[in-house]
Scaffold this active site. Structure first.
Site, PDB file in Angstrom:
ATOM      1  N   HIS A  52      18.636 -38.479   5.707  1.00 30.86           N
ATOM      2  CA  HIS A  52      18.216 -37.525   6.533  1.00 30.86           C
ATOM      3  C   HIS A  52      18.666 -37.789   7.803  1.00 30.86           C
ATOM      4  CE1 HIS A  52      14.171 -39.603   6.293  1.00 30.86           C
ATOM      5  NE2 HIS A  52      14.749 -39.686   7.622  1.00 30.86           N
TER       6      HIS A  52
HETATM    7  C1  T46 Z   1      12.841 -42.371   8.694  1.00 28.52           C
HETATM    8  C2  T46 Z   1      13.034 -43.267   7.494  1.00 28.52           C
HETATM    9  C3  T46 Z   1      13.442 -44.433   8.187  1.00 28.52           C
HETATM   10  C4  T46 Z   1       4.511 -38.107   6.594  1.00 28.52           C
HETATM   11  O1  T46 Z   1       3.525 -37.081   6.141  1.00 28.52           O
HETATM   12  N1  T46 Z   1       4.262 -38.495   7.860  1.00 28.52           N
HETATM   13  C5  T46 Z   1       5.079 -39.294   8.124  1.00 28.52           C
HETATM   14  O2  T46 Z   1       5.063 -39.928   9.575  1.00 28.52           O
HETATM   15  C6  T46 Z   1       6.278 -39.694   7.474  1.00 28.52           C
HETATM   16  C7  T46 Z   1       7.159 -40.750   7.856  1.00 28.52           C
HETATM   17  C8  T46 Z   1       6.157 -39.330   6.322  1.00 28.52           C
HETATM   18  N2  T46 Z   1       5.389 -38.076   5.765  1.00 28.52           N
HETATM   19  C9  T46 Z   1       5.297 -37.472   4.361  1.00 28.52           C
HETATM   20  C10 T46 Z   1       6.844 -36.777   4.305  1.00 28.52           C
HETATM   21  C11 T46 Z   1       6.989 -37.102   2.849  1.00 28.52           C
HETATM   22  O3  T46 Z   1       6.112 -36.217   1.978  1.00 28.52           O
HETATM   23  O4  T46 Z   1       5.578 -38.749   3.637  1.00 28.52           O
HETATM   24  C12 T46 Z   1       6.721 -38.433   2.673  1.00 28.52           C
HETATM   25  C13 T46 Z   1       7.742 -39.224   2.468  1.00 28.52           C
HETATM   26  O5  T46 Z   1       8.602 -39.202   3.767  1.00 28.52           O
HETATM   27  P1  T46 Z   1      10.312 -39.149   3.506  1.00 28.52           P
HETATM   28  O6  T46 Z   1      10.622 -38.621   2.441  1.00 28.52           O
HETATM   29  O7  T46 Z   1      10.712 -38.604   4.725  1.00 28.52           O
HETATM   30  O8  T46 Z   1      10.416 -40.843   3.612  1.00 28.52           O
HETATM   31  P2  T46 Z   1      11.815 -41.637   3.987  1.00 28.52           P
HETATM   32  O9  T46 Z   1      11.303 -43.022   3.669  1.00 28.52           O
HETATM   33  O10 T46 Z   1      12.931 -40.823   3.201  1.00 28.52           O
HETATM   34  O11 T46 Z   1      12.192 -41.639   5.561  1.00 28.52           O
HETATM   35  C14 T46 Z   1      11.307 -42.320   6.518  1.00 28.52           C
HETATM   36  C15 T46 Z   1      11.035 -41.299   7.348  1.00 28.52           C
HETATM   37  O12 T46 Z   1      10.370 -39.855   7.100  1.00 28.52           O
HETATM   38  C16 T46 Z   1      12.066 -40.982   8.514  1.00 28.52           C
HETATM   39  O13 T46 Z   1      11.524 -40.679   9.811  1.00 28.52           O
HETATM   40  O14 T46 Z   1      13.747 -42.384   9.773  1.00 28.52           O
HETATM   41  O15 T46 Z   1      11.835 -43.466   6.841  1.00 28.52           O
END
Ligand code: T46
Length: 136
Positions: A52
Site C-alpha cells: 500500500h
Molecule cells: C506501513 C507498514 C510499514 C491498526 O489498527 N492501527 C495501526 O496503527 C496499524 C499500523 C494497523 N492497524 C490495523 C489495520 C489492520 O487491520 O492492523 C491491521 C494490520 O495492518 P496492515 O495490514 O496495514 O499492516 P502492514 O504490515 O501491511 O502495514 C503496516 C502499516 O499499516 C503501514 O502504515 O507503512 O506497516
C-alpha cells in the site's frame, strides 16, 4: 538512496558495559513529532506485508531485531533497502508504494509515525496509486 522520499538515518547507540541502548529523538533521527508507534513481529515465513501507499503519512522504520527488506516505489522507480540493525532507521515519506519482504523469523520492525492510524490515508490498490502519483 535514489528516491527523494526515503532516507537512511543513523540511530545513535548509547550502549555501555551493561548492554545496548538506541535512541530516536527530535533533532536526531526523528524529523517529526511521533503521534503513533507500532511494531511488527512474528511474521510467518515467506509472508509479505505492506502493499500500500500513504497519502500524507511520514514514518521512521527501525528493525530492532532480525532483518527485513523494504521495497519502495514512487510510481516510476523502485528501490530496495535491507534493514538489519537497530543503528539504522529508514525515513519513509508519503506517496510511496511500500512492500516488506524477507522477514527473518525473529524480526521486530518498529515504526514511528507522525499521525494516528487513519484508513483513509491508505491507497491499497497499486493501479490507483500509480494514477494518484501521475495526477499530482
Ligand atoms: C506501513 C507498514 C510499514 C491498526 O489498527 N492501527 C495501526 O496503527 C496499524 C499500523 C494497523 N492497524 C490495523 C489495520 C489492520 O487491520 O492492523 C491491521 C494490520 O495492518 P496492515 O495490514 O496495514 O499492516 P502492514 O504490515 O501491511 O502495514 C503496516 C502499516 O499499516 C503501514 O502504515 O507503512 O506497516
Amino acid at each position: 538512496m535514489n528516491l527523494p522520499l526515503i532516507k537512511l538515518v543513523d540511530i545513535p547507540q548509547r550502549g555501555d558495559a551493561r548492554g545496548q541502548l538506541s535512541v530516536a529523538e527530535i533533532g536526531g533521527a526523528l524529523p517529526f513529532v511521533v503521534r503513533r508507534a507500532y511494531w511488527i513481529y512474528g511474521t510467518q515465513l515467506g509472508v509479505s506485508r505492506g502493499l500500500h501507499a500513504h497519502k500524507h503519512l511520514h514514518q521512521l522504520c527501525v528493525c530492532v531485531v532480525g532483518s527485513v527488506r523494504l521495497s519502495l516505489f514512487d510510481g516510476r522507480r523502485e528501490e530496495s533497502v535491507v534493514l538489519d540493525s537497530s543503528a539504522k532507521g529508514l525515513l519513509v515519506g508519503p506517496g510511496l508504494w511500500r512492500e516488506m519482504h524477507d522477514f527473518s523469523p525473529d524480526c521486530v520492525l518498529m515504526v514511528f509515525a507522525d499521525a494516528e492510524y487513519e484508513e483513509a490515508d491508505y491507497i491499497r490498490d497499486r493501479d490507483q496509486f500509480i494514477r494518484h502519483v501521475h495526477s499530482s
